[in-house]
Design an enzyme around this catalytic site. Structure first.
Site, PDB file in Angstrom:
ATOM      1  N   ASN A 162       0.951  -1.244   0.208  1.00  0.00           N
ATOM      2  CA  ASN A 162       0.105   0.056  -0.024  1.00  0.00           C
ATOM      3  C   ASN A 162       0.842   1.337  -0.041  1.00  0.00           C
ATOM      4  OD1 ASN A 162       0.657  -0.659   2.706  1.00  0.00           O
ATOM      5  ND2 ASN A 162      -1.252  -0.051   3.476  1.00  0.00           N
ATOM      6  N   GLU A 263       4.386  -3.969  12.407  1.00  0.00           N
ATOM      7  CA  GLU A 263       3.026  -2.989  12.332  1.00  0.00           C
ATOM      8  C   GLU A 263       2.136  -3.508  11.685  1.00  0.00           C
ATOM      9  OE1 GLU A 263       0.933  -0.700  10.426  1.00  0.00           O
ATOM     10  OE2 GLU A 263       2.728   0.014   9.424  1.00  0.00           O
ATOM     11  N   CYS A 297      -3.496   1.057   6.875  1.00  0.00           N
ATOM     12  CA  CYS A 297      -3.606   0.307   8.470  1.00  0.00           C
ATOM     13  C   CYS A 297      -4.112   1.469   9.257  1.00  0.00           C
ATOM     14  CB  CYS A 297      -2.354  -0.116   8.931  1.00  0.00           C
ATOM     15  SG  CYS A 297      -1.581  -1.326   7.932  1.00  0.00           S
ATOM     16  N   GLU A 475       8.340   2.516  14.697  1.00  0.00           N
ATOM     17  CA  GLU A 475       9.059   2.928  13.593  1.00  0.00           C
ATOM     18  C   GLU A 475       8.902   4.324  13.586  1.00  0.00           C
ATOM     19  OE1 GLU A 475       8.967   0.107  10.294  1.00  0.00           O
ATOM     20  OE2 GLU A 475       6.886   0.082  10.773  1.00  0.00           O
TER      21      GLU A 475
HETATM   22  C1  SIN Z   1      -0.271   2.098   6.661  1.00  0.00           C
HETATM   23  O1  SIN Z   1      -1.229   2.400   7.196  1.00  0.00           O
HETATM   24  O2  SIN Z   1      -0.264   1.137   6.280  1.00  0.00           O
HETATM   25  C2  SIN Z   1       0.938   2.972   6.937  1.00  0.00           C
HETATM   26  C3  SIN Z   1       0.531   4.505   6.397  1.00  0.00           C
HETATM   27  C4  SIN Z   1       1.292   5.394   7.342  1.00  0.00           C
HETATM   28  O3  SIN Z   1       2.318   5.158   7.419  1.00  0.00           O
HETATM   29  O4  SIN Z   1       0.814   6.743   7.572  1.00  0.00           O
END
Ligand code: SIN
Length: 500
Positions: A162, A263, A297, A475
């Protein structure tokens, strides 16, 4: 190259071989897998389908590189990161094009991702020189205790499709700043931008083997990932993806007691109280929810609106949704692209069907594009559902699609209970003008990241990570992210008194 559906200012940025020790390599099996444009459903290139038999050589390259790279002065590491950062930024237009064709996201969002992602190269260049140990004088006479920090060794980044550039730079930036070497395994859907980053890392001057890239198909991903996680020379694995796969990766890493960062899934609540600034809430929700067609996510998966403003807010959300222009991400006017995979479309359809069967109603649904060249693209029209409740699939699992489900609540206590009623704990969002309530929500919501009157809390300087089944480790952010790539050594020494 001539068959690519796009042209680049610098064609050298397009690479479709795996990358190890400064060489573009194929799979030992000779096999390749196809890469598709989600906007048209057409395959436009292929990459080597590396298997578990390819892992050892790549890990050994990374280990060889580590033995030299770990000794490089932190300022030199910072300079290399900054050089890489500038090269990526100079290639922004071409990288955005490749990103749009592999993910489907609109060009404007591709530029946004590059800007967000290069926040990490910039940030971690700074962090390289801020790694600090500690010295103390313990109670035992004549003793001193020192703690020194050292790079942990060969690391692996297993990343999703993504945000392929942001996820790579968030992990690789931290590892390379710490003095580690990194093997990246991009998602089979989006290997190309990672290969561009490898090309630019070489141009920036990173020594051979410091950053290696293993491309692989969906079929080979489980066995290849397992072989990486279980290789004795791999010391640390950072994974972003689903909770289901995260727990499999955790079990592989448990065998060798590897250090891990996870994550994982989100299912994030977005709560709007009656006293909120509704326009602000709307602007933040629409940007968060519709970004990359809901494939994040941290997106708002459950939207809780207090009863006093529920109807009014729903009307505003619908009005806004009517302005969304769905289409191929490369078209300038397009504000929402396709989903990245057909699996995503199937899941979204089944979630909407389930919600409707359980009593939800469609407040708005955009039509998918009818152009013949987009007929095979993975489009799903942004859908707003009202009268949602806890029994529905959308409530229980991430949609990863442009489905905005609205739930009505009465009291603050009810909002907290509903928001926390999930195994996940990545992010939560609250909109209210009441300062006391803000504090209560901040303290009571079960999430690793909380947005107060904002739907955007991702930034290089902010620790990113969840709690509960959304994973562990951070992270980005000061000290915490780089610490994931360091070991601490405690040194205890005796200092003799001077003989007079
Ligand atoms: C994610 O939601 O997969 C990462 C998105 C972000 O780093 O804002």
């Amino acid at each position: 190259m001539s068959s690519l559906p796009f042209t680049l200012k610098d064609p050298a940025l397009f690479n479709n071989e795996a990358y190890c020790h400064g060489e573009w390599i194929g799979a030992k099996s000779g096999k390749r897998f196809s890469v598709e444009d989600p906007g048209s459903g057409q395959c436009f290139t292929s990459c080597p389908d590396l298997g578990e038999e390819d892992v050892d050589a790549v890990v050994r390259s990374s280990q060889k590189a580590f033995e030299e790279y770990r000794l490089l002065n932190p300022r030199t590491r910072a300079e290399l990161l900054l050089k890489w950062h500038h090269l990526i930024r100079e290639s922004r237009d071409d990288i955005a094009t490749i990103l749009t064709y592999e993910t489907g996201k609109p060009l404007s969002e591709a530029f946004g991702e590059i800007d967000y992602a290069t926040g990490f190269t910039w940030w971690f260049a700074g962090e390289a020189e801020r790694i600090r140990g500690d010295i103390s004088t313990p109670s035992a006479p004549g003793r001193r205790v020192l703690v020194i920090k050292q790079p942990i060794g060969v690391c692996a980044a297993l990343v999703p499709w993504n945000f392929p550039i942001a996820m790579i730079l968030r992990k690789v930036g931290a590892a390379l700043a710490a003095g580690c070497t990194m093997i990246a395994k991009p998602s089979p859907e989006t290997p190309l931008t990672t290969l561009t980053l490898a090309y630019l890392a070489e141009k920036a001057g990173f020594p051979k083997g410091v950053f290696n890239v293993m491309t692989t198909s969906n079929e080979n991903t489980p066995s290849l990932s397992e072989a990486i996680c279980k290789h004795p020379l791999v010391q640390k694995v950072s994974f972003t993806g689903s909770t289901r796969v995260g727990s499999i990766i955790a079990s592989h890493c448990a065998v060798g007691l590897k250090k891990v960062t996870f994550e994982l899934g989100g299912n994030c609540p977005f709560i709007i109280f009656d006293d909120a600034n509704q326009d602000l809430a709307l602007a933040q929700l629409t940007s968060l929810k519709w970004r990359h067609a809901g494939q994040a996510c941290v997106t708002a998966n459950r939207i809780y609106v207090q009863e006093g403003i529920y109807e009014k807010f729903l009307t505003k959300l619908v009005e806004h949704a009517k302005t969304i222009k769905l289409g191929h991400g490369s078209m300038e006017s397009v504000t929402m692209g396709p989903l990245t995979t057909q699996r995503g479309v199937d899941k979204a359809k089944s979630q909407v069907k389930d919600a409707l069967q359980r009593g939800a109603k469609i407040a708005h649904k955009c039509q998918v594009p009818s152009d013949s060249e987009l007929r095979n693209g993975y489009f799903f029209g942004p859908t707003i559902l009202r009268d949602m409740d806890s029994s529905m699939l959308v409530t229980q699992e991430e949609s990863f699609a442009p489905i905005a489900g609205l739930y009505k609540f009465k009291t603050e206590a009810e909002a907290v209970k509903l928001a926390n009623d999930t195994d996940m704990g990545l992010a939560s969002y609250v909109f209210t003008r009441d300062v006391n309530r803000s504090w209560r929500m901040m303290e009571q919501l079960e999430a690793g990241m909380i947005g107060l009157n904002t739907g955007s809390s991702s930034a290089a300087e902010s620790p990113f990570g969840g709690m509960k089944m959304s994973g562990y480790g951070k992270e980005s952010g000061k000290d915490v992210a780089i610490a994931e790539y360091l070991i601490s050594k405690t040194i205890t020494m005796t200092v003799e008194s001077a003989s007079l």
